[in-house]
Design a protein around this motif. Structure first.
Motif, PDB file in Angstrom:
ATOM      1  N   ALA A  34       0.546  -1.339  -0.090  1.00 13.93           N
ATOM      2  CA  ALA A  34      -0.010  -0.033  -0.129  1.00 13.93           C
ATOM      3  C   ALA A  34       0.754   1.375   0.058  1.00 13.93           C
ATOM      4  O   ALA A  34       0.611   1.985  -0.773  1.00 13.93           O
ATOM      5  CB  ALA A  34      -0.881  -0.198   1.203  1.00 13.93           C
ATOM      6  N   ALA A  35       1.854   1.033   0.811  1.00 13.87           N
ATOM      7  CA  ALA A  35       2.907   2.327   0.994  1.00 13.87           C
ATOM      8  C   ALA A  35       3.736   2.509  -0.735  1.00 13.87           C
ATOM      9  O   ALA A  35       3.720   3.648  -0.892  1.00 13.87           O
ATOM     10  CB  ALA A  35       4.071   2.322   1.926  1.00 13.87           C
ATOM     11  N   ILE A  36       3.981   1.577  -1.093  1.00 10.40           N
ATOM     12  CA  ILE A  36       4.574   1.691  -2.534  1.00 10.40           C
ATOM     13  C   ILE A  36       3.627   2.253  -3.626  1.00 10.40           C
ATOM     14  O   ILE A  36       3.970   3.136  -4.524  1.00 10.40           O
ATOM     15  CB  ILE A  36       5.298   0.048  -3.208  1.00 10.40           C
ATOM     16  CG1 ILE A  36       6.355  -0.172  -2.057  1.00 10.40           C
ATOM     17  CG2 ILE A  36       5.367   0.354  -4.574  1.00 10.40           C
ATOM     18  CD1 ILE A  36       6.535  -1.421  -2.200  1.00 10.40           C
ATOM     19  N   GLU A  37       2.354   1.602  -3.486  1.00 13.27           N
ATOM     20  CA  GLU A  37       1.272   2.172  -4.523  1.00 13.27           C
ATOM     21  C   GLU A  37       0.846   3.580  -4.405  1.00 13.27           C
ATOM     22  O   GLU A  37       0.598   4.046  -5.090  1.00 13.27           O
ATOM     23  CB  GLU A  37       0.140   1.210  -4.164  1.00 13.27           C
ATOM     24  CG  GLU A  37      -1.032   1.231  -5.538  1.00 13.27           C
ATOM     25  CD  GLU A  37      -2.094   0.206  -5.146  1.00 13.27           C
ATOM     26  OE1 GLU A  37      -3.384   0.794  -4.863  1.00 13.27           O
ATOM     27  OE2 GLU A  37      -1.848  -0.878  -5.199  1.00 13.27           O
ATOM     28  N   SER A  38       0.974   3.914  -3.045  1.00 14.86           N
ATOM     29  CA  SER A  38       0.611   5.383  -2.710  1.00 14.86           C
ATOM     30  C   SER A  38       1.776   6.211  -3.123  1.00 14.86           C
ATOM     31  O   SER A  38       1.460   7.544  -2.839  1.00 14.86           O
ATOM     32  CB  SER A  38      -0.244   5.478  -1.346  1.00 14.86           C
ATOM     33  OG  SER A  38       0.865   5.188  -0.361  1.00 14.86           O
ATOM     34  N   GLY A  39       2.757   5.866  -3.303  1.00  6.30           N
ATOM     35  CA  GLY A  39       4.059   6.558  -3.329  1.00  6.30           C
ATOM     36  C   GLY A  39       4.639   7.074  -2.416  1.00  6.30           C
ATOM     37  O   GLY A  39       5.796   8.025  -2.189  1.00  6.30           O
ATOM     38  N   LYS A  40       4.465   6.398  -0.967  1.00  6.86           N
ATOM     39  CA  LYS A  40       5.170   6.825   0.094  1.00  6.86           C
ATOM     40  C   LYS A  40       6.320   6.074   0.308  1.00  6.86           C
ATOM     41  O   LYS A  40       7.054   6.510   1.244  1.00  6.86           O
ATOM     42  CB  LYS A  40       4.012   6.680   1.346  1.00  6.86           C
ATOM     43  CG  LYS A  40       2.907   7.640   1.119  1.00  6.86           C
ATOM     44  CD  LYS A  40       2.131   7.346   2.436  1.00  6.86           C
ATOM     45  CE  LYS A  40       0.683   8.093   2.270  1.00  6.86           C
ATOM     46  NZ  LYS A  40      -0.317   7.761   3.034  1.00  6.86           N
ATOM     47  N   TYR A  41       6.733   5.152  -0.519  1.00  6.80           N
ATOM     48  CA  TYR A  41       7.766   4.182  -0.453  1.00  6.80           C
ATOM     49  C   TYR A  41       8.203   3.821  -1.526  1.00  6.80           C
ATOM     50  O   TYR A  41       7.113   3.645  -2.431  1.00  6.80           O
ATOM     51  CB  TYR A  41       7.413   3.144   0.434  1.00  6.80           C
ATOM     52  CG  TYR A  41       8.500   2.049   1.068  1.00  6.80           C
ATOM     53  CD1 TYR A  41       9.648   2.312   1.704  1.00  6.80           C
ATOM     54  CD2 TYR A  41       8.339   0.714   0.444  1.00  6.80           C
ATOM     55  CE1 TYR A  41      10.497   1.245   1.799  1.00  6.80           C
ATOM     56  CE2 TYR A  41       9.283  -0.144   0.341  1.00  6.80           C
ATOM     57  CZ  TYR A  41      10.512   0.097   1.157  1.00  6.80           C
ATOM     58  OH  TYR A  41      11.381  -0.610   1.348  1.00  6.80           O
ATOM     59  N   SER A  42       9.437   3.623  -1.800  1.00  7.27           N
ATOM     60  CA  SER A  42      10.179   3.130  -3.097  1.00  7.27           C
ATOM     61  C   SER A  42      10.558   1.798  -2.909  1.00  7.27           C
ATOM     62  O   SER A  42      11.094   1.477  -1.770  1.00  7.27           O
ATOM     63  CB  SER A  42      11.164   3.999  -3.604  1.00  7.27           C
ATOM     64  OG  SER A  42      10.710   5.384  -3.890  1.00  7.27           O
ATOM     65  N   PRO A  43      10.109   0.922  -3.635  1.00  8.32           N
ATOM     66  CA  PRO A  43      10.770  -0.441  -3.416  1.00  8.32           C
ATOM     67  C   PRO A  43      12.087  -0.550  -3.850  1.00  8.32           C
ATOM     68  O   PRO A  43      12.543   0.088  -4.682  1.00  8.32           O
ATOM     69  CB  PRO A  43       9.560  -1.430  -4.540  1.00  8.32           C
ATOM     70  CG  PRO A  43       9.390  -0.203  -5.615  1.00  8.32           C
ATOM     71  CD  PRO A  43       9.288   1.224  -4.931  1.00  8.32           C
ATOM     72  N   SER A  44      12.789  -1.816  -3.325  1.00  3.66           N
ATOM     73  CA  SER A  44      13.846  -2.058  -3.968  1.00  3.66           C
ATOM     74  C   SER A  44      13.839  -2.551  -5.236  1.00  3.66           C
ATOM     75  O   SER A  44      12.815  -2.708  -5.868  1.00  3.66           O
ATOM     76  CB  SER A  44      14.516  -3.120  -3.184  1.00  3.66           C
ATOM     77  OG  SER A  44      13.677  -4.534  -3.460  1.00  3.66           O
ATOM     78  N   LEU A  45      15.231  -2.492  -5.968  1.00 10.59           N
ATOM     79  CA  LEU A  45      14.990  -2.739  -7.449  1.00 10.59           C
ATOM     80  C   LEU A  45      14.459  -4.341  -7.594  1.00 10.59           C
ATOM     81  O   LEU A  45      13.497  -4.552  -8.469  1.00 10.59           O
ATOM     82  CB  LEU A  45      16.326  -2.667  -8.103  1.00 10.59           C
ATOM     83  CG  LEU A  45      16.515  -3.007  -9.533  1.00 10.59           C
ATOM     84  CD1 LEU A  45      15.497  -1.935 -10.381  1.00 10.59           C
ATOM     85  CD2 LEU A  45      18.084  -2.626 -10.010  1.00 10.59           C
TER      86      LEU A  45
END
Length: 82
Positions: free
Chosen positions: A37-48
């Motif tokens: 959810a954090a990645i999808e909302s742009g609050k967190y960037s995933p690892s490569l």
């Protein structure tokens, strides 16, 4: 690190994958629903690695899921001013 440079299309891809839930995608890529959810909302960037796993679930390329907005990049501006 600011994540406003990276946009994603995860919500759209989930919708077109039979309205896949965040939990279903999180289970497939090995993270919690909260992380997804954090990645999808742009609050967190995933690892490569995680970014590639997400793209693989949808059978698309990495740049079909994530885009980098270089217009928000201050690195070039700082480098030129030196």
């Amino acid at each position: 690190m600011s994540t406003d440079h990276i946009q994603n299309k995860i919500r759209t891809l989930r919708f077109f994958r039979d309205e896949m839930t965040q939990q279903q995608l999180a289970d497939e890529v090995g993270v919690t629903r909260q992380t997804l959810a954090a990645i999808e909302s742009g609050k967190y960037s995933p690892s490569l690695e995680l970014a590639f796993r997400i793209a693989k679930v949808f059978n698309v390329t990495l740049d079909e899921v994530f885009t980098y907005d270089s217009s928000k990049d201050n690195f070039k501006k700082r480098k030129k001013s030196k």
